[in-house]
Design an enzyme around this catalytic site. Sequence first.
Site, PDB file in Angstrom:
ATOM      1  N   TYR A   1       9.201   9.521  -0.144  1.00 54.94           N
ATOM      2  CA  TYR A   1       8.680   8.271   0.393  1.00 54.94           C
ATOM      3  C   TYR A   1       9.486   7.829   1.617  1.00 54.94           C
ATOM      4  CZ  TYR A   1       8.301   3.487   1.530  1.00 54.94           C
ATOM      5  OH  TYR A   1       8.154   2.354   2.287  1.00 54.94           O
TER       6      TYR A   1
ATOM      7  N   GLU B   1       8.982  -8.019   6.162  1.00 59.02           N
ATOM      8  CA  GLU B   1       8.901  -6.621   6.603  1.00 59.02           C
ATOM      9  C   GLU B   1       8.012  -6.529   7.838  1.00 59.02           C
ATOM     10  OE1 GLU B   1       7.318  -3.906   3.698  1.00 59.02           O
ATOM     11  OE2 GLU B   1       7.469  -2.183   5.039  1.00 59.02           O
TER      12      GLU B   1
ATOM     13  N   TRP C   1       4.773   7.858  -7.281  1.00 62.48           N
ATOM     14  CA  TRP C   1       5.033   8.111  -5.865  1.00 62.48           C
ATOM     15  C   TRP C   1       5.659   6.874  -5.235  1.00 62.48           C
ATOM     16  CZ3 TRP C   1       3.342   5.894  -1.235  1.00 62.48           C
ATOM     17  CH2 TRP C   1       3.869   6.536  -0.082  1.00 62.48           C
TER      18      TRP C   1
ATOM     19  N   ARG D   1      15.769  -1.324   7.283  1.00 62.56           N
ATOM     20  CA  ARG D   1      15.658  -0.579   6.030  1.00 62.56           C
ATOM     21  C   ARG D   1      15.844   0.894   6.339  1.00 62.56           C
ATOM     22  NH1 ARG D   1      10.276  -1.274   2.629  1.00 62.56           N
ATOM     23  NH2 ARG D   1       9.472   0.190   4.166  1.00 62.56           N
TER      24      ARG D   1
ATOM     25  N   ARG E   1       8.102  -9.904  -3.108  1.00 64.66           N
ATOM     26  CA  ARG E   1       7.459  -9.222  -1.978  1.00 64.66           C
ATOM     27  C   ARG E   1       5.937  -9.367  -1.934  1.00 64.66           C
ATOM     28  NH1 ARG E   1       9.039  -6.010   1.352  1.00 64.66           N
ATOM     29  NH2 ARG E   1       7.773  -4.159   0.981  1.00 64.66           N
TER      30      ARG E   1
ATOM     31  N   GLU F   1      14.862  -2.228  -3.123  1.00 69.38           N
ATOM     32  CA  GLU F   1      13.447  -2.593  -3.321  1.00 69.38           C
ATOM     33  C   GLU F   1      12.784  -1.732  -4.392  1.00 69.38           C
ATOM     34  OE1 GLU F   1      11.530  -2.766   0.464  1.00 69.38           O
ATOM     35  OE2 GLU F   1       9.605  -2.083  -0.333  1.00 69.38           O
TER      36      GLU F   1
ATOM     37  N   HIS G   1      11.028   2.688  -4.123  1.00 71.31           N
ATOM     38  CA  HIS G   1       9.608   2.997  -4.299  1.00 71.31           C
ATOM     39  C   HIS G   1       9.254   3.401  -5.735  1.00 71.31           C
ATOM     40  CE1 HIS G   1       5.621   3.939  -2.485  1.00 71.31           C
ATOM     41  NE2 HIS G   1       6.031   3.017  -1.635  1.00 71.31           N
TER      42      HIS G   1
ATOM     43  N   ASP H   1      14.388   1.128   0.067  1.00 72.90           N
ATOM     44  CA  ASP H   1      13.220   1.119  -0.815  1.00 72.90           C
ATOM     45  C   ASP H   1      13.311   2.295  -1.787  1.00 72.90           C
ATOM     46  OD1 ASP H   1      10.763   0.814  -1.998  1.00 72.90           O
ATOM     47  OD2 ASP H   1       9.612   0.733  -0.121  1.00 72.90           O
TER      48      ASP H   1
ATOM     49  N   GLU I   1       5.454  -5.778  -3.948  1.00 73.35           N
ATOM     50  CA  GLU I   1       4.433  -5.469  -2.938  1.00 73.35           C
ATOM     51  C   GLU I   1       3.104  -5.080  -3.579  1.00 73.35           C
ATOM     52  OE1 GLU I   1       6.594  -2.302  -0.902  1.00 73.35           O
ATOM     53  OE2 GLU I   1       5.156  -0.854  -1.692  1.00 73.35           O
TER      54      GLU I   1
HETATM   55  C1  CS2 Z   1       6.075   0.290   1.184  1.00 72.87           C
HETATM   56  C2  CS2 Z   1       4.868   0.832   1.747  1.00 72.87           C
HETATM   57  O1  CS2 Z   1       6.489  -0.870   3.152  1.00 72.87           O
HETATM   58  C3  CS2 Z   1       6.840  -0.670   2.011  1.00 72.87           C
HETATM   59  O2  CS2 Z   1       7.765  -1.201   1.484  1.00 72.87           O
HETATM   60  O3  CS2 Z   1       6.541   0.541  -0.040  1.00 72.87           O
HETATM   61  O4  CS2 Z   1       5.169   1.798   2.696  1.00 72.87           O
HETATM   62  C4  CS2 Z   1       3.846   1.343   0.755  1.00 72.87           C
HETATM   63  O5  CS2 Z   1       4.130   2.631   0.360  1.00 72.87           O
HETATM   64  C5  CS2 Z   1       2.504   1.288   1.388  1.00 72.87           C
HETATM   65  O6  CS2 Z   1       2.288  -0.001   1.884  1.00 72.87           O
HETATM   66  C6  CS2 Z   1       1.437   1.674   0.394  1.00 72.87           C
HETATM   67  O7  CS2 Z   1       0.197   1.353   0.881  1.00 72.87           O
HETATM   68 MG    MG Z   2       8.114  -0.812  -0.524  1.00 76.22          MG
END
Ligand code: CS2
Ligand code: MG
Length: 402
Positions: free
Chosen positions: A159, A339, A402, A147, A283, A236, A212, A210, A262
Amino acid sequence: MKITNCRIIVCCPGRNFVTLKIETDQGVHGIGDATLNGRELAVAAYLIEHIVPALIGRDPARIEDIWQYLYRGAYWRRGPVTMSAIAAVDTALWDIKGKMAEMPLYDVLGGKSRDGVMVYGHANGKDVAETLDEVARYIDLGYKAIRAQSGVPGLMSTYGVSKDRLHYEPADAAIPTENVWSTAKYLDHAPRLFDAIRTRFGFEHHVLHDVHHRLTPIEAGRLGKSLEPYQLFWMEDPTPAENQEGFRIIRQHTVTPIAVGEVFNTIYDCQTLITEQLIDYIRATVVHAGGITHLRRIANLAELYHVRTGSHGATDLSPVCMGAALHFDTWVHNFGIQEYMRHTPETDAVFPHDYRFENGYLHAGVAPGHGVDIDEKLAAKYPYRAAALPVNRLEDGSMWNW
Ligand code: CS2
Ligand code: MG
């Protein structure tokens, strides 16, 4: 067989983890991860105040009944705190089940569907050049899937980009750090990153990205379309998924595969996404989605609709969650990818584990149960430190995701 004691261990070997240990009258114990990034003590309190007293004396073999007791019995259903607490219990009980049967967890679940679990690493850099060097590093380490995230010109931070490249850790301050976000700058930049990656490395490796939760559905459609020439494995979290119907708009505009979930904690969070085939990868993971018992239901529903699993595996999910997830991934038929953000050596030492990385794949190991334990003496050397995830604002100061 009876549960005799439960212990909640909070430690911070580089970052905070909450671990539940369930002890039995047969001398066998099980371990479960209960970590919820930035909200660790809320889950610990939920376990201590509301779950542990009701577990003592119960038969740990009755995993399904205990799951239903904790879910239905609370009256207040769902939510990340509740579901992480239930997940910890469930994971520990499956661990006990495997140990009693003297079988690795994947065998208890139904046996191996594959020999190894393909994982993706998280390559990141402050700009395109630095991210490309990190992609090269993951390729050298043997990863088949990577990624890629990079800083965006004109934005101070974003991020996925960190100082410590290999161990990305966003929860960096007790009171959230404030970031600034510009969708226009990001949308201009992201395709350049993937153009540079494919130009330098070709198409041999899977590449992922990602978003995010930063875009609206129509913006995500535009991004997905602009990334099509680079054949991403997935895009993602393109948009916050509370509004599941929003993904219909993305689907109308792009064939870039989509991964979401996630932050999901129940099957209801992804019901429309799955049954309308609005996503390609789900996820949800062991610790945040109610444990093995509930994740299995989500994966089974997903299988009917050609959706594969792609469980979250950031550093804030402890090695206990990773171990359990790897057994699940080894068993579940509709597995896609896992992941794998590497934990620091301090974390790995606190959680001795049986899984190992080899040539782009993680192997769950053959120890009975999920194969992960906690060294409580060592854990006690790393006391809890408050740390929260950052927040985001648009350039005019209004709050964003975020
Ligand atoms: C994330 C994480 O791994 C990922 O895909 O989006 O880094 C996420 O920001 C954190 O797990 C938040 O606790
Ligand atoms: Mg993520």
